[in-house]
Design an enzyme around this catalytic site. Structure first.
Site, short mmCIF file in Angstrom:
data_model
loop_
_atom_site.label_atom_id
_atom_site.label_comp_id
_atom_site.label_asym_id
_atom_site.label_seq_id
_atom_site.Cartn_x
_atom_site.Cartn_y
_atom_site.Cartn_z
N ARG A 227 -8.57 -0.32 4.37
CA ARG A 227 -7.58 0.60 3.80
C ARG A 227 -6.27 -0.14 3.54
O ARG A 227 -5.51 0.26 2.65
CB ARG A 227 -7.29 1.75 4.78
N LYS B 125 0.83 -1.22 0.00
CA LYS B 125 0.00 0.00 0.00
C LYS B 125 0.86 1.26 0.00
O LYS B 125 0.63 2.18 -0.77
CB LYS B 125 -0.90 0.01 1.25
N ASN B 126 1.86 1.28 0.87
CA ASN B 126 2.63 2.52 1.03
C ASN B 126 3.63 2.76 -0.11
O ASN B 126 4.26 3.81 -0.16
CB ASN B 126 3.34 2.53 2.38
N ASP C 168 4.23 0.99 11.91
CA ASP C 168 3.06 0.30 11.35
C ASP C 168 2.97 -1.16 11.81
O ASP C 168 1.99 -1.85 11.50
CB ASP C 168 3.08 0.36 9.81
N ASP D 254 4.37 20.31 7.33
CA ASP D 254 5.28 21.45 7.22
C ASP D 254 6.57 21.12 6.46
O ASP D 254 7.11 21.97 5.74
CB ASP D 254 5.62 22.00 8.62
N GLN D 255 7.07 19.90 6.60
CA GLN D 255 8.33 19.54 5.92
C GLN D 255 8.15 19.44 4.41
O GLN D 255 9.04 19.78 3.64
CB GLN D 255 8.91 18.23 6.48
N CYS E 38 -5.58 13.03 12.73
CA CYS E 38 -6.21 11.72 12.56
C CYS E 38 -5.95 10.88 13.79
O CYS E 38 -5.33 11.35 14.75
CB CYS E 38 -5.74 11.03 11.29
N ARG F 96 -0.09 14.90 12.62
CA ARG F 96 0.45 14.68 11.27
C ARG F 96 0.52 15.94 10.39
O ARG F 96 -0.11 16.00 9.33
CB ARG F 96 -0.30 13.56 10.56
N VAL G 152 7.49 7.67 16.64
CA VAL G 152 7.19 8.26 15.33
C VAL G 152 5.90 9.10 15.37
O VAL G 152 5.87 10.23 14.88
CB VAL G 152 7.10 7.17 14.24
N ARG H 299 -5.08 10.42 4.01
CA ARG H 299 -4.13 11.53 4.09
C ARG H 299 -3.10 11.48 2.96
O ARG H 299 -2.58 12.51 2.54
CB ARG H 299 -3.41 11.49 5.43
C1 LIG Z 1 0.99 6.26 2.93
C2 LIG Z 1 2.20 6.04 3.76
O1 LIG Z 1 3.27 5.76 3.24
N1 LIG Z 1 2.05 6.09 5.07
C3 LIG Z 1 3.17 5.82 5.94
C4 LIG Z 1 4.00 7.08 6.06
O2 LIG Z 1 3.14 8.10 6.57
P1 LIG Z 1 3.64 9.62 6.52
O3 LIG Z 1 4.36 9.87 5.25
O4 LIG Z 1 2.45 10.47 6.83
O5 LIG Z 1 4.62 9.63 7.76
P2 LIG Z 1 5.83 10.62 8.05
O6 LIG Z 1 7.10 9.84 8.00
O7 LIG Z 1 5.71 11.81 7.19
O8 LIG Z 1 5.51 11.04 9.54
C5 LIG Z 1 6.32 10.68 10.62
C6 LIG Z 1 6.25 11.75 11.71
O9 LIG Z 1 6.71 12.99 11.20
C7 LIG Z 1 5.76 14.01 11.44
N2 LIG Z 1 5.80 14.97 10.32
C8 LIG Z 1 5.72 14.51 9.04
C9 LIG Z 1 5.73 15.38 7.97
C10 LIG Z 1 5.85 16.75 8.23
O10 LIG Z 1 5.87 17.60 7.33
N3 LIG Z 1 5.92 17.18 9.52
C11 LIG Z 1 5.90 16.31 10.58
O11 LIG Z 1 5.97 16.73 11.73
C12 LIG Z 1 4.43 13.25 11.51
O12 LIG Z 1 3.46 14.00 12.23
C13 LIG Z 1 4.83 11.99 12.22
O13 LIG Z 1 4.86 12.20 13.61
O14 LIG Z 1 5.09 6.84 6.96
C14 LIG Z 1 4.67 6.52 8.29
C15 LIG Z 1 5.92 6.39 9.14
O15 LIG Z 1 6.66 5.29 8.78
C16 LIG Z 1 3.83 5.26 8.27
O16 LIG Z 1 3.31 5.02 9.55
C17 LIG Z 1 2.67 5.37 7.29
O17 LIG Z 1 2.06 4.12 7.12
C1 LIG Z 2 -0.61 4.76 9.18
C2 LIG Z 2 -0.70 4.07 8.05
O1 LIG Z 2 -1.08 4.56 6.85
P1 LIG Z 2 -1.46 6.06 6.42
O2 LIG Z 2 -0.24 6.88 6.47
O3 LIG Z 2 -1.94 5.87 5.02
O4 LIG Z 2 -2.54 6.52 7.37
C3 LIG Z 2 -0.36 2.62 7.99
O5 LIG Z 2 -0.24 2.10 6.86
O6 LIG Z 2 -0.25 1.96 9.06
#
Ligand SMILES: CC(=O)N[C@H]1[C@@H](OP(=O)(O)OP(=O)(O)OC[C@H]2O[C@@H](n3ccc(=O)[nH]c3=O)[C@H](O)[C@@H]2O)O[C@H](CO)[C@@H](O)[C@@H]1O
Ligand SMILES: C=C(OP(=O)(O)O)C(=O)O
Length: 435
Positions: A398, A22-23, A306, A125-126, A117, A122, A328, A93
Site C-alpha cells: 500500500r 502516497k498521502n 506514520d 465525524d469531522q 482498522c 478512525r 494521534v 480508507r
Molecule cells: C491517506 C492519508 O493521508 N492518510 C494519513 C492521514 O489519515 P487520516 O486522514 O485518516 O487521519 P486523520 O488526521 O483524519 O486522523 C487523526 C485522528 O483523528 C481522528 N479523527 C479523524 C477524523 C474524524 O472525522 N474524526 C476523528 O476522530 C482519527 O480517528 C485519528 O485518531 O493522516 C494520518 C495522521 O497524520 C496519517 O497517519 C495517515 O497516513
Molecule cells: C496510516 C497510513 O495510511 P492510511 O491513512 O492510508 O491508512 C500510513 O500511510 O501510514
C-alpha cells in the site's frame, strides 16, 4: 504466501530515490473529480496498490483514468455516478476522500462506511460536520453514508475539533465549488494539504492559507483539469533515513525535503545520527552507538505517527531507556508484539511504549500489522541476528514501491519470495483435496 527474507548484519551505503507521496496523490486524484471540463495530468505518481484502488474508485464513478510511466490522467468531464462501494473503502480508507468532490459536483455522494482498522477506530465525524455546515443532509444507514444537498453547497465557518488530515482535505475539496466563502479553522498543516491546495488552485479554485491553521476557500462555479507533480514522500524518505541509521550506514536519500522532515531530523540528531543537506536530498550517517530519546506523535509539524513504528525499530538499538507516546491513533502499537518475537525489550504502558536498549535482536517470522509496521519489521531484520521473515506484505505494498529492491541496492541482504504455506491447517486442506 509472499515473504520478505532479511539476513541481518550489513551496513547500507549508496543512494536511494524517493517516490511521490502516497498521502498527497490520493487526495489529488480524488480532487480530479471536481473538473467538469478538461483532463487532469498528475506526474510522479508511485505504483502503489492504494493508487490502483483510488483509480478503480474513480473509474466506477464514470471517469476515464489511465496510469502509465508514473503519470495518471483523469477525464472526469462526463456526468459522474455518486457511489463508492465497500469493496474499495474496505481496502483503503482514503476512498472516503471522494465524498467532498462528489458532493460538490453532483449534490449527492454515497460512500460505504469505512469501519475500524488495525490502527484505531478512525471515525469521519469531522468530515461530516463540515458537509453539514455547508448545507448537506447526512444520513448513515445500511453500511453507507449518504450526503445530499439541494442546489450548491453554501460557504460556511467550520471549526475542526482535531486537525484531521482527511477532514481538512474532504471539506476543502467540497468548499471549492460552494456558493460563497468557507473558513475552515484548526485544520491540518501537513505538506500533503499544501500539495492538494496547490493542485486545486491550478484547477481554478481559490484556496488560501494552506500550511497554516486556517483555510479560506472562496467558492467558484466551475473547475478545470490541471497538470501537477506530486511532492516527494516524506514518510518513505524517513523510512530510508532510518534504514541508514539503524545499520550504521551512509546513505543519500534523494528527494527528501528537509522542511517536510524537521521533527524527524531533530530527533535523529538527538540520537547522534549525522544528517547533512546535499543538493538533491539528505545524507544520513549512522553512528556506532545510538542515544535513547523520547518521542510523542503529533499532527504536523509534530512528530508523524506514520514514522512511529520505524522509529521504534531504531530506538530498540539505542543505549538506555526510550519512550514513544502515540497521541494521534488510539491503537497503533500492534507491531510491539511482533518486535517482542524478535527478542525486543519493550513494554506498553497506556498510550506509551517503553524500551530498554539496546535489545539483542534475533531473527524470527513476523507478520506486518499495517504498512509502516511492515517496513519497521524489515528494518529490524537488518540488524537482527539470523534470518527474519516478514509476512502480510499486502500492507507494505500500500505504501512502498519495491521496498526490498531499494534496500538490496543499498547493500542489504534482503529478498522477496513466494513460499508454500506449510501450516497444519493448509496441509490438511491439501491432503483432503488430494484424497
Ligand atoms: C491517506 C492519508 O493521508 N492518510 C494519513 C492521514 O489519515 P487520516 O486522514 O485518516 O487521519 P486523520 O488526521 O483524519 O486522523 C487523526 C485522528 O483523528 C481522528 N479523527 C479523524 C477524523 C474524524 O472525522 N474524526 C476523528 O476522530 C482519527 O480517528 C485519528 O485518531 O493522516 C494520518 C495522521 O497524520 C496519517 O497517519 C495517515 O497516513
Ligand atoms: C496510516 C497510513 O495510511 P492510511 O491513512 O492510508 O491508512 C500510513 O500511510 O501510514
Amino acid at each position: 504466501m509472499e515473504k520478505i527474507i532479511v539476513r541481518g548484519g550489513r551496513r547500507l551505503s549508496g543512494t536511494v530515490k524517493v517516490e511521490g507521496a502516497k498521502n498527497a496523490v490520493l487526495p489529488v486524484i480524488a480532487a480530479t473529480l471536481l473538473a467538469s471540463d478538461g483532463k487532469s495530468i498528475i506526474h510522479d505518481v508511485p505504483t502503489l496498490s492504494d493508487v490502483y484502488t483510488i483509480n478503480e474508485v474513480l473509474r466506477n464513478l464514470n471517469t476515464e483514468v489511465a496510469f502509465h510511466d508514473n503519470t495518471v490522467t483523469v477525464d472526469a468531464s462526463k456526468e459522474l455516478l455518486d457511489e463508492a462501494p465497500f469493496e474499495y473503502v474496505r481496502k483503503m480508507r482514503a476512498s472516503v476522500l471522494v465524498m467532498g468532490s462528489l458532493l460538490a459536483r453532483n449534490g449527492r455522494a454515497r460512500v460505504a462506511l469505512p469501519g475500524g482498522c488495525a490502527i484505531g477506530s478512525r471515525p469521519i465525524d469531522q468530515h461530516l460536520k463540515g458537509f453539514e455546515a455547508m448545507g448537506a443532509k447526512v444520513k448513515v444507514g445500511n453500511g453507507f453514508i449518504e450526503a445530499q444537498v439541494d442546489g450548491r453547497l453554501k460557504g460556511a465557518r467550520v471549526y475542526l475539533d482535531f486537525p484531521s488530515v482527511g477532514a481538512t482535505e474532504n471539506i476543502m475539496m467540497a468548499a471549492t465549488l460552494a456558493e460563497g466563502t468557507t473558513i475552515l479553522e484548526n485544520v491540518a498543516k501537513e505538506p500533503e494539504i499544501v500539495d492538494l491546495a496547490n493542485f486545486l488552485n491550478k484547477m481554478g479554485a481559490k484556496v488560501k492559507g494552506a500550511g497554516t491553521g486556517t483555510l479560506k476557500i472562496e467558492g467558484v462555479k466551475k473547475l478545470y483539469g490541471a497538470e501537477h507533480a506530486i511532492i516527494p514522500d516524506r514518510i518513505e524518505a524517513g523510512t530510508f533515513m532510518t534504514a541508514a541509521a539503524i545499520t550504521g550506514g551512509n546513505v543519500l536519500v534523494r528527494g527528501a525535503v528537509p522542511e517536510h522532515l524537521t521533527s524527524l531530523i531533530a530527533k535523529m540528531e538527538e540520537m547522534g545520527i549525522s544528517i547533512k543537506e546535499e543538493e538533491d536530498g539528505l545524507r544520513v550517517i549512522g553512528p556506532e552507538r545510538l542515544k535513547a530519546v523520547d518521542i510523542k506523535t503529533m499532527p504536523h509539524p509534530g512528530f508523524p505517527t506514520d514514522m512511529q513504528s520505524q522509529m521504534m525499530a531504531l530506538l530498540l538499538r539505542a543505549q538506555g531507556t526510550s519512550m514513544i507516546t502515540e497521541t494521534v491513533f488510539e491503537n497503533r502499537f500492534m507491531h510491539v508484539e511482533e518486535f517482542r518475537r524478535m527478542n525486543a525489550n519493550i513494554k506498553i504502558e497506556g498510550r506509551s511504549v517503553i524500551m530498554n536498549g539496546p535489545s539483542d535482536l534475533q531473527g524470527a517470522e513476523v507478520a506486518a500489522t499495517d504498512l509502516r509496521a511492515a517496513a519497521a519489521l524489515v528494518l529490524t531484520g537488518l540488524v537482527a541476528d539470523g534470518i527474519t521473515r516478514v509476512t502480510e506484505l499486502k500492507h507494505l505494498d500500500r505504501g512502498y514501491v519495491n521496498f526490498h529492491g531499494k534496500l538490496a541496492a543499498l547493500g542489504a541482504d534482503v529478498e522477496r519470495v513466494k513460499e508454500e504455506d506449510h501450516t497444519e491447517e493448509n496441509e490438511t486442506i491439501v491432503a483432503d483435496l488430494n484424497a
